[in-house]
Scaffold this active site. Sequence first.
Site, PDB file in Angstrom:
ATOM      1  N   GLU A  10      39.539 114.211  68.903  1.00  0.00           N
ATOM      2  CA  GLU A  10      40.469 113.459  69.739  1.00  0.00           C
ATOM      3  C   GLU A  10      41.777 114.195  70.010  1.00  0.00           C
ATOM      4  O   GLU A  10      42.369 114.035  71.079  1.00  0.00           O
ATOM      5  CB  GLU A  10      40.794 112.105  69.075  1.00  0.00           C
ATOM      6  CG  GLU A  10      39.624 111.139  68.994  1.00  0.00           C
ATOM      7  CD  GLU A  10      39.199 110.619  70.359  1.00  0.00           C
ATOM      8  OE1 GLU A  10      39.989 110.714  71.318  1.00  0.00           O
ATOM      9  OE2 GLU A  10      38.060 110.117  70.472  1.00  0.00           O
ATOM     10  N   SER A  19      25.950  48.011  51.718  1.00  0.00           N
ATOM     11  CA  SER A  19      25.996  47.646  50.298  1.00  0.00           C
ATOM     12  C   SER A  19      26.571  48.732  49.404  1.00  0.00           C
ATOM     13  O   SER A  19      26.819  48.483  48.218  1.00  0.00           O
ATOM     14  CB  SER A  19      24.591  47.276  49.819  1.00  0.00           C
ATOM     15  OG  SER A  19      24.149  46.090  50.439  1.00  0.00           O
TER      16      SER A  19
END
Length: 712
Positions: A84, A356
């Site tokens: 690079e 219940s």
Amino acid sequence: MTKKRLLISLALIVAMFVVGLIGYMTIIFAGNYVIDDKKLVMNSASTLVDEEGELITRLYLENRDLVSIQDIPGSVKDAFVAIEDTRFYDHQGIDVRAIGRALYRDILAGAKVEGGSTITQQLAKNTFLSHDKSWLRKTKEVLIAMNLERKYSKDEILEMYLNRIYFGHGAYGIQAASKLYFNKDVSELTVHEGALLAGLPKGPNSYSPITNPERSKQRRNLVLNVMEREGYLTPEEAIRSQGKTLAIDRNESSENEAYLTYIDMVLDEIEEKYHLTNEEVLTGGYTIVVPMDKQVQQASFELFQNDAYFPGQDEHVQGSYVLMDSETGGVLAVQGGRDYVRKGMNRVNTKRQPGSTLKPLAVFAPALETGEYEPYSLLKDELQDYGGYTPRNASNEYQGEVTMFDAITHSANAPAVWLLNELGVPAAKRVFDTFGLNIPDEGLAIALGGLKEGVTPLEMTTMYRSFANEGRVISPHFVKAVYDRNQELIGTADQKEEQVFSKQTAWYMTRMLESVVDEGTAAVGTTTHALAGKTGTTSYTGVAGATRDAWFVGYTPDVVGSLWMGYDATTHEQHLTGGSAYATTLFKDILNEVEREHVTAFTKPEGVNDLEPPIRFVAIDDLEASLTLRGKGLIGVKLNWTPSADERLQYHIYEVNDDGLTKVATAQNGEVIVGDINLFSLQDYAVAPYNPLIDREGPVSNVASVKIGFSF
């Protein structure tokens, strides 16, 4: 003339100096103007780990793990610099020679093999600038690059660059790329692996070793050639590295559908308790320790996909599930729906009619707390009208009176409402207040879970935890601890407990709720865990036999949880065709996936009375009576019958005469001798079983006449 030229030359030199100084100052100030240090702070993935530190999943906008330059091998850094920016350590942000050299080598290779922009310029472009192609943007790039070089060292710039660049397949930064392609930490990368990664940023898709392995290898070998040319590798090292296979060990992080509800609840809790927004978590590199049990989380998700567990009329039938560590309050598993989507409808937090399952909380535990009722206290079991409200048992059968134990075991409605009427509705509401629930209802229907708004599965789990842990409640948590990207502790879960019921009440409730599972409404399904719990079913009145909500809420010595199933909106066309048996079976099947210490019995806490098992009546239809010698020439009547295996059951002995029954004795087993008889006026006899726990007799036996003759 010479003097004039000299003055002109001096003037030009001064002018050039001034222009240069102005240009330099422009570069400095313009560069400083566009550099925003906050933009240099990169998004970093947060990680969810379990309590043993094992990775569960990653949360991110960009899949990135920040890594220090010191942890990156020298050969890896060399690879990036070589391909690079070969003069990276020599220039001050821009490299004029590199631009010309790049053009020349591109022409020779017939392709773009080397970039003209420096690493610093690339960092400037990727961090601060848009991707337009204007000269102004390029000028800004140069200005920023030069100022970055002034503010940061080469190592700092290279570290920022390697942590920021994109490597394909969702991986940002070299650490994430190393984990993705090689399943290893960046510090373990070899020369050829580093070269492969260095070749990716110019074309992450084109050079991907996953989708284009041959092109990726060619690109890697090009990087190795450049490294050898620039003196980073010897020819032998370069050739040896080029001969390596790609050896990809893909470890792509994918989103596990089974975890979606849990992740959302983690994010919600972090925002509420630790004041970190979702975006902060997804970008801040936090480590979040969660109490999730991955096996149960996965198993519950997979079982939720099985239609056989859900008695609906189509694929839209839904469910939700919570399982919590009963000691710590840490949520082990959670499912917000069968097809839950991120940030979608979370049914764990959606209020439903509990049916219940609310009875133990609203009626029976408050009754025990008064001290006036015990598990074997008798409750009225009759069809009664309470100002227009007439609760009915599901069986439409009424025994006149039943014990609290049996009313819970078989989920009888009439006794529960009668008992709440005796206690008063405020008694139930005080319990809900203790749990922090605002229940606006005022009617006796509270006893049966008939609420206007309902309660959530998470709330039910929290409340039942009080039965599991000696009457104490604890807030559930999805986050045990949060650490920032520097591993500094931000906060931990608050595990403070509050006493809502006495230890005695909690233990009595556990014993009775065990009976629900052993022989009551939750006996369906199988599990080898000790389990206590309660079923709940609410009806859809629009269709005969249809169900709106089906529940099971229960706990073992280690965990407590709840499971609901039903439709988001119940209609004539969409309703359950089965009840709580389905929820109970699914809960038990998930529970069987819990790999914890396998406890097969609850342990009675110190300082509480245990609850004896119920004494059950037996039908006696084989009573016989005969004469017998009692000794000293006395004659008596010997009675025999088949007794109960439960030696606690007693028997009342009766003479049968025209006036009815006259009690003459009490026996402890299936035999007794009655004395003081008149041989010329023998009586008939009967026996009635007697339960001392409830001070009640059972059905009277057959009537036995005395046989003539003696038994010995």
